[in-house]
Design an enzyme around this catalytic site. Structure first.
Site, PDB file in Angstrom:
ATOM      1  N   HIS A  47     110.542   2.739 -38.459  1.00  0.00           N
ATOM      2  CA  HIS A  47     109.611   3.554 -39.239  1.00  0.00           C
ATOM      3  C   HIS A  47     108.737   2.697 -40.146  1.00  0.00           C
ATOM      4  CE1 HIS A  47     108.949   6.644 -42.613  1.00  0.00           C
ATOM      5  NE2 HIS A  47     108.266   7.085 -41.575  1.00  0.00           N
ATOM      6  N   HIS A  89      99.947   4.320 -44.296  1.00  0.00           N
ATOM      7  CA  HIS A  89     100.432   5.696 -44.273  1.00  0.00           C
ATOM      8  C   HIS A  89      99.566   6.644 -45.086  1.00  0.00           C
ATOM      9  CE1 HIS A  89     102.770   9.169 -45.693  1.00  0.00           C
ATOM     10  NE2 HIS A  89     103.315   9.123 -44.483  1.00  0.00           N
TER      11      HIS A  89
END
Length: 297
Positions: A47, A89
Site C-alpha cells: 500500500h 495520495h
C-alpha cells in the site's frame, strides 16, 4: 487510499454504463469480454509502497515493497498544473511534503522542488533514515522507468473529476511502455478508482485493462445481485475497507466471479481472517507481514 467518495447505488448507473460501453473503443473491439484474472493467486499489494517502513509513494518505499515480496507497486495518481501524472495520495501536498496547496496548482518543476521524505522521519523517529531527507515526488513514468515493464502496477485514478484528461494520459503512458494488451491483462497492470465514471472511461478507451471498482461504505457492507451483475460488465474485482465486510459479503463477491482486495490490513490476525473468508488479496502497509502469513509463518 482513504475513501474519498461513495460510488452510490450501482444499480442507478445502468444508463451511464450502457451508453459508455456502447460508444465504441479506440484500441480494441467493444464486443470483447471483460478481461479475466488469475483467481488462484493471493495478491500482496504494498500500500503506497511499504509505507509502514518508508515515506509513502516514494521510490524507496516502492523498492522496499518489492524487497518485502509485494506483488504490486500501488501508485495513486494526481496531476500537475502542466499535465504530468505524479505519485501522491492527497489532492494537496501538505501532508507528505514541505509544501502547501493543491497539486493541480503546482507545475512539475515546483513539485520536484519539494521534500517528500523528511515528514516521515519527523513522524516516525524510530524508523527515520537520513536518506529520506529531500527525496522527490516521483512521476508515474519515473516509477515505471525505475522498476521496468517486468514489475506489476496497481494504479488508482484519484479525483479524476479534478483532472480532465487523466485517463487518456494514463493510457498514453501505459501504451508507451507496452503495459497494455491481451498478453498483459492478467499480470502487469490493474486500474482502480472510486469513480465509476473514470473506470468506464478507461474501459471505453481500452477494454483489455483489468479494472477494480473501489466502494466506500459508511455502514457494514452489503451488495446486491444487480450491483454485482453491473460490476461484472466492466470490472474484474472490487476493493473496500476491510473493516466494513464480513464473510457473507466476501462469498457473494466471489460467487459473482469477481476478485476482492480489501484495504488496509496491517494486523496478522486480520490478514488470516480475511484469507479464511476467501479474499483474493489485500492492501497492507507491511507487505513483509502479509508475506509471512501467506507462507504460514
Amino acid at each position: 487510499m482513504k475513501c474519498k467518495k461513495k460510488i452510490g447505488t450501482l444499480a442507478m448507473s445502468f444508463v451511464l454504463l450502457g451508453s459508455l460501453l456502447a460508444a465504441g473503443t479506440t484500441s480494441a473491439n467493444a464486443n470483447e469480454k471483460t478481461p479475466g484474472m488469475n483467481t488462484s493467486k493471493l495478491l500482496n499489494v504494498a500500500h503506497r509502497g511499504a509505507s509502514g517502513h518508508a515515506p509513502e509513494h516514494t521510490i524507496p518505499s516502492y523498492k522496499l515493497g518489492e524487497e518485502m515480496k509485494g506483488d504490486y507497486i500501488e501508485v495513486d495518481l494526481q496531476m500537475t498544473k502542466d499535465g504530468t501524472l505524479i505519485a501522491m495520495h492527497d489532492e494537496t501536498v501538505d501532508r507528505t511534503t514541505n509544501g502547501t496547496g493543491l497539486v493541480k496548482d503546482y507545475t512539475l518543476e515546483q513539485i520536484k522542488a519539494l521534500d517528500a521524505g523528511s515528514w516521515f522521519n519527523d513522524k516516525y523517529p524510530e524508523k527515520a533514515d537520513p536518506a529520506y531527507e529531500g527525496i522527490q515526488v516521483p512521476t508515474l513514468e519515473e516509477v515505471i522507468q525505475t522498476f521496468g515493464t517486468g514489475a506489476r502496477y496497481y494504479i488508482e485514478t484519484k479525483s479524476p473529476d479534478v483532472y480532465p484528461g487523466m485517463e487518456e494520459e494514463l493510457l498514453r503512458i501505459l501504451n508507451k511502455y507496452n503495459l497494455t494488451g491481451v498478453n498483459e491483462r492478467s499480470s502487469k497492470v490493474l486500474i482502480q478508482s472510486f469513480s465509476q465514471e473514470s473506470l468506464l472511461k478507461m474501459h471505453n478507451l481500452n477494454p483489455n485493462l483489468p479494472l477494480i471498482q473501489l466502494i466506500s461504505y459508511k455502514e457494514p457492507a452489503t451488495i446486491s445481485e444487480d450491483e454485482l451483475q453491473e460490476l461484472s460488465e466492466y470490472a474484474v474485482g472490487v476493493g473496500m475497507s476491510a473493516s466494513k465486510i464480513d464473510q457473507t459479503y466476501v462469498q457473494n463477491v466471489r460467487n459473482a466471479g469477481l476478485l476482492i482486495h480489501p484495504y488496509t490490513v496491517n494486523d496478522k490476525e486480520e490478514m488470516k481472517r480475511l484469507l479464511d473468508w476467501g479474499v483474493t488479496g489485500m492492501f497492507t502497509n507491511y507487505p513483509d507481514l502479509l508475506n509471512d502469513v501467506l507462507h504460514g509463518k
